[in-house]
Design an enzyme around this catalytic site. Structure first.
Site, PDB file in Angstrom:
ATOM      1  N   GLN A  28       9.296  27.720  53.373  1.00 36.52           N
ATOM      2  CA  GLN A  28       8.772  26.642  52.537  1.00 36.52           C
ATOM      3  C   GLN A  28       7.261  26.760  52.372  1.00 36.52           C
ATOM      4  OE1 GLN A  28      11.132  26.282  54.851  1.00 36.52           O
ATOM      5  NE2 GLN A  28      12.475  24.526  54.453  1.00 36.52           N
ATOM      6  N   HIS A  77      18.214  36.717  55.700  1.00 41.01           N
ATOM      7  CA  HIS A  77      18.044  36.802  57.143  1.00 41.01           C
ATOM      8  C   HIS A  77      18.186  38.236  57.650  1.00 41.01           C
ATOM      9  CE1 HIS A  77      18.164  32.485  57.207  1.00 41.01           C
ATOM     10  NE2 HIS A  77      19.369  32.462  56.666  1.00 41.01           N
ATOM     11  N   THR A 125      27.507  31.411  14.199  1.00 36.48           N
ATOM     12  CA  THR A 125      26.866  32.105  15.326  1.00 36.48           C
ATOM     13  C   THR A 125      26.656  33.572  14.995  1.00 36.48           C
ATOM     14  OG1 THR A 125      28.964  32.619  16.451  1.00 36.48           O
ATOM     15  CG2 THR A 125      27.914  30.506  16.977  1.00 36.48           C
TER      16      THR A 125
END
Length: 297
Positions: free
Chosen positions: A218, A246, A53
């Site tokens: 939506q 909200h 890695t």
């Protein structure tokens, strides 16, 4: 052995190109995941097929110098192609990129080397290559938007536990996490202009958010995705995850005050719990392929 992968996550790469007094900056967070013939490293501990890695980390930085960073997508393509074609045991590479935007302070030449981070929005890209086929998914997260009117929520289902009152005028706000999949899958195809595509796709989703009279989040979300599909022919699939941020009118009657939306209304912005609205919008005839739980790195 089931599905497995390994790599180096969150390599922070900053490249600065000096064009006289005007400098250009690219700021990326790059994560590489490789998979292929890796059974033996799990069964016996043999590392014969394992590219360290640390090597993948070094490759990211070397490629930033050698190939430059024209775009997050193109940089990821260079990396994915290299890992799959240079190491026989590696059959598939996935490169995920986050790009942090910087804006120049002042004009080019005068203050051409001073920058300020642009908000909290982060550009995203995921490039996957298996030696034959490409899959490129771009996107963004933490793009915060708000409509102070032209939004309502009424006519919804109710039961014994429903307390929410219907409204014909509300604040609609969300933090956009959006991803879109390109139909470029083959080197024989003409590669999209990744920078133009990103900027225009972003603008289309913003315009749809602003121009839609919203009866539900939506509906607004669908319009955002549909506008992208309608205007960007290189994109076949758009997936959004939108929290409903909200904003509730504060009850000021105990203080003898009317909290009227027509006269400087005061809201409480609630951060949780929140409604979470998610959906995929597809070009006709296409199948959904963006995972619902796609995260970074």
């Amino acid at each position: 052995m089931g599905q497995n992968q390994y790599g180096k996550a969150e390599n922070r790469v900053v490249r600065i190109v000096r064009d006289g007094a005007t400098h250009h900056i690219k700021d990326l967070n790059v994560s590489v995941a490789l998979s292929g013939d890796m059974d033996e490293v799990h069964y016996s501990g043999s590392n014969a097929n394992v590219l360290p890695t640390d090597t993948t980390k070094n490759t990211v930085f070397a490629f930033a110098k050698e190939h430059g960073i024209a775009s997050a997508e193109r940089f990821g393509i260079h990396l994915a192609r290299h890992f799959v074609t240079s190491q026989e045991p590696i059959h598939r590479a996935r490169v995920r990129v986050e790009e942090y935007a910087w804006e120049r302070i002042g004009t080019a030449g005068e203050g051409g080397h001073s920058f300020v981070r642009r908000g909290q929005e982060t550009r995203l890209a995921q490039i996957t290559y298996d030696g034959q086929e490409w899959e490129v998914v771009s996107g963004l997260k933490d793009l915060t938007v708000l409509n102070s009117t032209d939004s309502e929520f009424r006519g919804y289902a109710k039961d014994a536990y429903t307390t929410l009152e219907e409204t014909r005028d509300r604040v609609l706000a969300t933090s956009v996490f959006g991803r879109w999949r390109f139909n470029w899958t083959d080197d024989a195809q003409e590669m999209p202009d990744w920078e133009t595509s990103y900027e225009e796709t972003r603008q289309h989703l913003l315009q749809a958010f602003a121009e839609t009279y919203s009866r539900s989040l939506q509906q607004t979300m669908y319009r955002m995705g549909a506008r992208i599909i309608d205007h960007r022919g290189e994109i076949d699939e758009v997936r959004f995850s939108l929290p409903n941020s909200h904003h509730f009118l504060v009850d000021l009657k105990p203080f003898g005050l009317e909290n009227d939306t027509a006269d400087g209304a005061v809201y409480f912005a609630a951060d949780r719990p929140y409604g979470l609205i998610e959906a995929t919008v597809l070009r006709d005839g296409c199948e959904a392929r963006i995972p619902a739980d796609l995260t970074h790195p």
